[in-house]
Design an enzyme around this catalytic site. Structure first.
Site, mmCIF file in Angstrom:
data_model
loop_
_atom_site.group_PDB
_atom_site.id
_atom_site.type_symbol
_atom_site.label_atom_id
_atom_site.label_comp_id
_atom_site.label_asym_id
_atom_site.label_seq_id
_atom_site.Cartn_x
_atom_site.Cartn_y
_atom_site.Cartn_z
ATOM 1 N N LYS A 299 45.215 21.682 24.458
ATOM 2 C CA LYS A 299 44.139 21.194 23.326
ATOM 3 C C LYS A 299 42.645 21.751 23.990
ATOM 4 O O LYS A 299 42.307 21.290 25.105
ATOM 5 C CB LYS A 299 44.252 19.828 23.564
ATOM 6 C CG LYS A 299 45.183 19.313 22.474
ATOM 7 C CD LYS A 299 44.510 19.291 20.976
ATOM 8 C CE LYS A 299 45.641 18.779 20.057
ATOM 9 N NZ LYS A 299 45.259 18.876 18.759
ATOM 10 N N LYS B 213 50.926 16.078 11.113
ATOM 11 C CA LYS B 213 50.774 15.011 10.177
ATOM 12 C C LYS B 213 52.278 14.944 9.513
ATOM 13 O O LYS B 213 52.755 13.810 9.503
ATOM 14 C CB LYS B 213 50.060 15.134 9.080
ATOM 15 C CG LYS B 213 48.680 15.259 9.570
ATOM 16 C CD LYS B 213 47.528 15.414 8.340
ATOM 17 C CE LYS B 213 46.052 15.869 8.746
ATOM 18 N NZ LYS B 213 45.374 15.393 10.178
ATOM 19 N N LYS C 283 46.353 12.272 17.188
ATOM 20 C CA LYS C 283 46.000 10.911 16.407
ATOM 21 C C LYS C 283 47.361 10.667 15.310
ATOM 22 O O LYS C 283 47.745 9.297 15.331
ATOM 23 C CB LYS C 283 44.685 11.168 15.732
ATOM 24 C CG LYS C 283 44.349 10.325 14.528
ATOM 25 C CD LYS C 283 44.899 10.634 13.227
ATOM 26 C CE LYS C 283 44.141 11.496 12.338
ATOM 27 N NZ LYS C 283 44.854 12.122 11.125
ATOM 28 N N GLY D 201 39.409 12.893 9.893
ATOM 29 C CA GLY D 201 38.084 13.193 10.243
ATOM 30 C C GLY D 201 37.132 13.192 9.086
ATOM 31 O O GLY D 201 35.945 12.590 9.403
ATOM 32 N N ASN D 202 37.476 13.281 7.981
ATOM 33 C CA ASN D 202 36.967 13.203 6.780
ATOM 34 C C ASN D 202 36.381 11.750 6.351
ATOM 35 O O ASN D 202 35.435 11.559 5.534
ATOM 36 C CB ASN D 202 37.300 13.816 5.488
ATOM 37 C CG ASN D 202 38.631 13.166 4.963
ATOM 38 O OD1 ASN D 202 39.414 12.596 5.969
ATOM 39 N ND2 ASN D 202 38.682 13.211 3.854
#
Ligand code: ADP
Ligand code: MG
Length: 322
Positions: A134, A282, A220, A14-15
């Site tokens: 979600k 992740k 993602k 996101g960053n």
């Protein structure tokens, strides 16, 4: 550093688009995207081939908010279409920024950039379909309105821990990247490819192989590891806003984990060391890539991409030694 033509698949967090404390203005988005583009071009310059994927959480959230706010004027679209829209939005920005940085670096005669609207096949029989988890889209505070949404649209709406009610959708596991051949053709021919944005647009296949979109989200990093595996990546890198995966994260004695085997990482994952909606996915994705391909995956900070590949920063997850 010499990439020797190895393929790196990079998952941007996101960053890369929105920093903490930013509102998300177009100017801020461009500034962030250019910073990410410079990192990527740096790798290309060092001889790596690059395929890029990215998240879309805040952006798809925006699209859903717009749909809700304008629903009396414009018929709302579905989530798969919203996902494809964000692939276009973010892909366009990345593509233009990378292209311009290539020109600045005199590399534009050797490399091109392209974004793919990318579908990812998800499991039809995944238990996630019966257990949507979600949270997506706007917050609702009126219980009568919530009741109406559930009845009329068939949505599942749950109280959000942050307050109010929100729609929840499933996050199913992935099977295949539908456009993988196109991605391979492109990167093998000197293209930097932006693909599988937001995890990919979730689709299911019927008995004839025809695909149709689903109202779901794909993690993602899960979509990223699939992309990396099926296009033949030598290295998978997940970039985010921390140096890597930590033990005791956020505590005074936090410790950056520099290298883990897949089994070691699994053990820590089971112990709940990594945030379930943040670092956990992740690490899970990195383990899957390492196990599936026998190649290393890295998790690290967006602005340390080069250091990560040089082994000077980040967390490296390697397959178990046989
Ligand atoms: P992105 O948007 O880049 O995909 P997330 O915000 O989902 O990333 O995940 C990164 C965040 O994970 C970090 O900013 C950190 O707050 C959180 N996190 C949770 N557990 C850990 C951990 N054990 N080590 C490092 N970061 C962690
Ligand atoms: Mg984040």
């Amino acid at each position: 550093m010499d990439g020797k033509g190895q393929l790196v698949v990079i998952a941007l967090g996101g960053n890369a688009f929105l920093q903490k404390n930013e509102k998300g203005t177009v100017e801020e988005q461009w500034k962030n995207v250019y910073a990410a583009a410079r990192q990527i071009v740096d790798l290309v310059k060092s001889g790596y081939k690059v395929v890029v994927t990215h998240g879309n959480g805040p952006q798809v959230g925006n699209v859903l908010e717009w749909m809700e706010a304008l629903k009396d004027k414009i018929p709302p679209l579905t989530m798969d279409i919203a996902g494809a829209m964000t692939q276009g939005w973010i892909g366009y920005m990345l593509q233009q920024a990378i292209q311009n940085v290539l020109i600045e670096e005199n590399l534009d005669h050797r490399y091109r950039v392209v974004t793919l609207i990318n579908q990812v096949e998800v499991k039809k029989d995944d238990p996630a379909w019966n257990n949507p988890t979600k949270y997506v889209g706007p917050y609702y505070y009126n219980e009568a309105e919530v009741k109406k949404l559930v009845e009329e649209k068939g949505w599942v709406v749950k109280p959000d821990p942050r307050g109010g009610f929100r729609r929840v959708v499933p996050s199913p596991d992935v099977i295949d990247n539908v456009e993988k051949e196109a991605i391979k053709l492109l990167y093998e021919n000197g293209f930097i490819v932006i693909a599988s944005g937001g995890g990919g647009v979730p689709v299911v296949k019927d008995e004839k192989g025809r695909v149709s979109g689903r109202e779901a989200v794909i993690d993602k990093d899960l979509g990223g590891q699939l992309l990396a595996s099926v296009v033949g990546a030598d290295i998978f890198v997940i970039l985010t806003d921390v140096e890597g995966a930590y033990l005791n994260y956020g505590k005074p004695d936090q410790k950056l984990l520099r290298e883990l085997t897949a089994s070691e990482a699994k053990k820590l994952l089971e112990q709940g060391v990594f945030g379930s909606g943040s670092m956990g996915p992740k690490v899970k994705a990195a383990i899957r890539f390492a196990e599936r391909t026998g190649k290393p995956a890295y998790i690290g900070h967006l602005y340390k991409l080069k250091e990560i590949l040089e082994g000077k920063s980040g967390t490296k997850i390697v397959p178990d030694k046989k």
